[in-house]
Each structure stands twice: as structure tokens, then as C-alpha cells.
Design an enzyme around this catalytic site. Sequence first.
Site, PDB file in Angstrom:
ATOM      1  N   GLY A   1       0.830  -1.196   0.000  1.00 35.95           N
ATOM      2  CA  GLY A   1       0.000   0.000   0.000  1.00 35.95           C
ATOM      3  C   GLY A   1       0.862   1.242   0.000  1.00 35.95           C
ATOM      4  O   GLY A   1       2.007   1.225  -0.463  1.00 35.95           O
TER       5      GLY A   1
ATOM      6  N   GLU B   1      -7.908  -2.917   4.993  1.00 36.69           N
ATOM      7  CA  GLU B   1      -6.615  -2.741   5.658  1.00 36.69           C
ATOM      8  C   GLU B   1      -6.707  -3.377   7.037  1.00 36.69           C
ATOM      9  O   GLU B   1      -7.519  -2.955   7.871  1.00 36.69           O
ATOM     10  CB  GLU B   1      -6.279  -1.256   5.764  1.00 36.69           C
TER      11      GLU B   1
ATOM     12  N   ASN C   1      -2.640  -4.947   3.455  1.00 35.84           N
ATOM     13  CA  ASN C   1      -3.583  -4.375   2.500  1.00 35.84           C
ATOM     14  C   ASN C   1      -4.135  -5.457   1.581  1.00 35.84           C
ATOM     15  O   ASN C   1      -3.369  -6.170   0.917  1.00 35.84           O
ATOM     16  CB  ASN C   1      -2.892  -3.294   1.668  1.00 35.84           C
TER      17      ASN C   1
ATOM     18  N   ARG D   1     -17.680   0.687  13.877  1.00 36.00           N
ATOM     19  CA  ARG D   1     -18.183   2.026  13.584  1.00 36.00           C
ATOM     20  C   ARG D   1     -18.064   2.288  12.089  1.00 36.00           C
ATOM     21  O   ARG D   1     -17.391   1.561  11.361  1.00 36.00           O
ATOM     22  CB  ARG D   1     -17.392   3.099  14.352  1.00 36.00           C
TER      23      ARG D   1
ATOM     24  N   PHE E   1     -11.546  12.862  10.194  1.00 35.34           N
ATOM     25  CA  PHE E   1     -11.343  13.556  11.462  1.00 35.34           C
ATOM     26  C   PHE E   1     -10.705  14.919  11.231  1.00 35.34           C
ATOM     27  O   PHE E   1     -10.151  15.202  10.169  1.00 35.34           O
ATOM     28  CB  PHE E   1     -10.491  12.689  12.390  1.00 35.34           C
TER      29      PHE E   1
ATOM     30  N   TYR F   1       3.738  -9.553   3.071  1.00 36.52           N
ATOM     31  CA  TYR F   1       3.637  -9.212   1.657  1.00 36.52           C
ATOM     32  C   TYR F   1       3.761 -10.465   0.789  1.00 36.52           C
ATOM     33  O   TYR F   1       4.653 -11.294   0.976  1.00 36.52           O
ATOM     34  CB  TYR F   1       4.713  -8.205   1.259  1.00 36.52           C
TER      35      TYR F   1
ATOM     36  N   THR G   1      -0.451  -2.057   8.423  1.00 34.46           N
ATOM     37  CA  THR G   1      -1.587  -2.883   8.013  1.00 34.46           C
ATOM     38  C   THR G   1      -1.226  -3.796   6.849  1.00 34.46           C
ATOM     39  O   THR G   1      -0.342  -3.478   6.043  1.00 34.46           O
ATOM     40  CB  THR G   1      -2.782  -2.013   7.597  1.00 34.46           C
TER      41      THR G   1
END
Length: 322
Positions: free
Chosen positions: A201, A259, A214, A283, A288, A270, A212
Amino acid sequence: MTGRTTEPLIDPATLPDRLRDGHVVVGNFDGVHRGHAAVIAQAAEPAHAAGRPVVALTFEPHPRTFFQPDRPLFRLTDAREKARMLARAGADATVVLTFDERLSQIEAEDFVADVLARRLGAHTVVVGWDFHFGRGRLGSPAFLAEAGPRHGMFVEVVPPHGGATPVSSSAIRDLLAAGDLVAANRLLGRRWTVETEVVHGDKRGRELGFPTANLVLPPETRLAYGIYAVRALVDGAVVNGVASFGSRPQFDDGAPRLEVFLLDFAGDLYGKRLRVELVAWQRAEAKFESVEALIAQMERDKAEARRLLALPEDPLAPSALT
């Protein structure tokens, strides 16, 4: 019957002898949900009691994709996951027929005679109440019940599973799109799972302190954008995690991807294939006021994922990772 396999047989001219004279379950089986499991169970119990194999017959691509290529279909399971879940449900082998122009035009009678009787050597054919086949979908369960015995096969039709609102793949797709993971997983009878290769990513998660894995899902995936508590299968071990699926509105509003931040894990993923199951919705995706505010929320997301993953397993939607 032993020797169950999750590797599908693609377009076999005939089946190996060990898989002939068995109970053949037929359907698209996208998701291999609780309704599909009921069809397989009805075939498996008497078949295995008699020492006969259970063969799942399915089609790739999904017929709707063939007939309506301009309307991408959100697939609940790719071919590999479908074969794996069919084996888990009780099928000893999966046969995949390529759904192309030739198969789309086969007459219902020829499908029964050539595919079910000759190529598969079916002893018994089991289908769901709404299964149709053959050119123009003229092959109905009633037609199969009449035609099967003429070709030396028993036929069983399984009634709807779920009462007044039968379990369906389309209902599960709608629930996933709405973010109702609990209901979707309960209709599936397990947690919804994806598997694909980990790709590079933009390394932004690493810069934020949350490296993360990806995963690029098919573009037609209609999973609700948001944050999920997840588990992943890594080199045979189940690892807890928290994942984001969406377009990353804080940064680029790009093409959606999954992610996955694995909790208490350090290693290079990877190029590996990662199986990830979605355990709980946390959520919606959001933008933000600052990167610092995003990082603070990600810490809260991580803590919430730990809390959710420590809860007892939902008996109606158990893990299917192992």
C-alpha cells in the site's frame, strides 16, 4: 466416505469412479449459507450411511454474471472459498462447470441426461426448492423430479430453510452492505470470510503506528465502509485484529480496500494469501479534524476490537478459519 477434498474439479468429462453413483447436490451456492447447508445435509446423511459420496455441482462464473455482465454481482464466496465451505458442509468433492454460451443454451432434458446421469453418474440428485436450470430456466424442481427417474436417478427437493423468510444469498449481501454483520453472519451460519494476497500500500498505516496488511477485494464488493473486529489465519495460526474497509477519506478517498492491523503480531505478510473473517462491526468510516485525532480514534478502535474479540463466540455464527 473419506478423502474429502477442497480442490474443485473443473469441467470433468466424467468423474473418478470413487465419486460416481453418489448423491449430487446442485446449485450456485454463493455464500454456502445455512439454506445451502440444509440441502447438503439432506444429501449427506443417507449417502454416507450407504457408503456413497456427496458431490456438489456448481457453476463459474455465477450465471447472473454471464447473463447480466453490466450488473456486477457482489459475490459472497469466490470459487476457492465456496469449495472449502462445501467440503465443510459435508460434500466430498466439488465439480465446477464453466457457465458459458454452450451451457446457457443446454436444454433441461439434456442437462439431466448428459450432465447428471452420464457425466456425474448420479444415484440421487438433491436440489433446493427454487433451483432452475437449462435454457430459459425451464428446468424446475418439478421437472427434475419427473425427469430424474427416467434416467435412473432418485430426486429430492429440499423445502425453504428459514420459514416465511427463507435464507438467501441476496439477503446476506444486503445485510453486509448495511453493516448488519451480526444478522449476515447468522444467516451464513459462520463469519463472513475473504481471502486474497497481501499487496503493498502507501505505507501510511506504518507511519501512523498501525502497520496494516492491504487486501484488494473485488470492485463489486458492497461491504459497508467502516471499522471491524476481525480474525485472520496467518501461517496456520489465528490472530486477532482490527480492520478498515473503505476509501480512506482522511487522505485520498481512493478505491476501497481492506486494511488489516493484526494485534500482537510482527512479521512480513507481503505476497502471502491472508484469510480474514469479520467478527463484529465497530463504527462507520469517518474523516477527522486532524491526523492526531485519527490516531486517537484508532487507539480506541484497537481497544474496542480487543473487547469484542474477547466475548464468547456467537453460537449461530462460529469461526470457519480452521
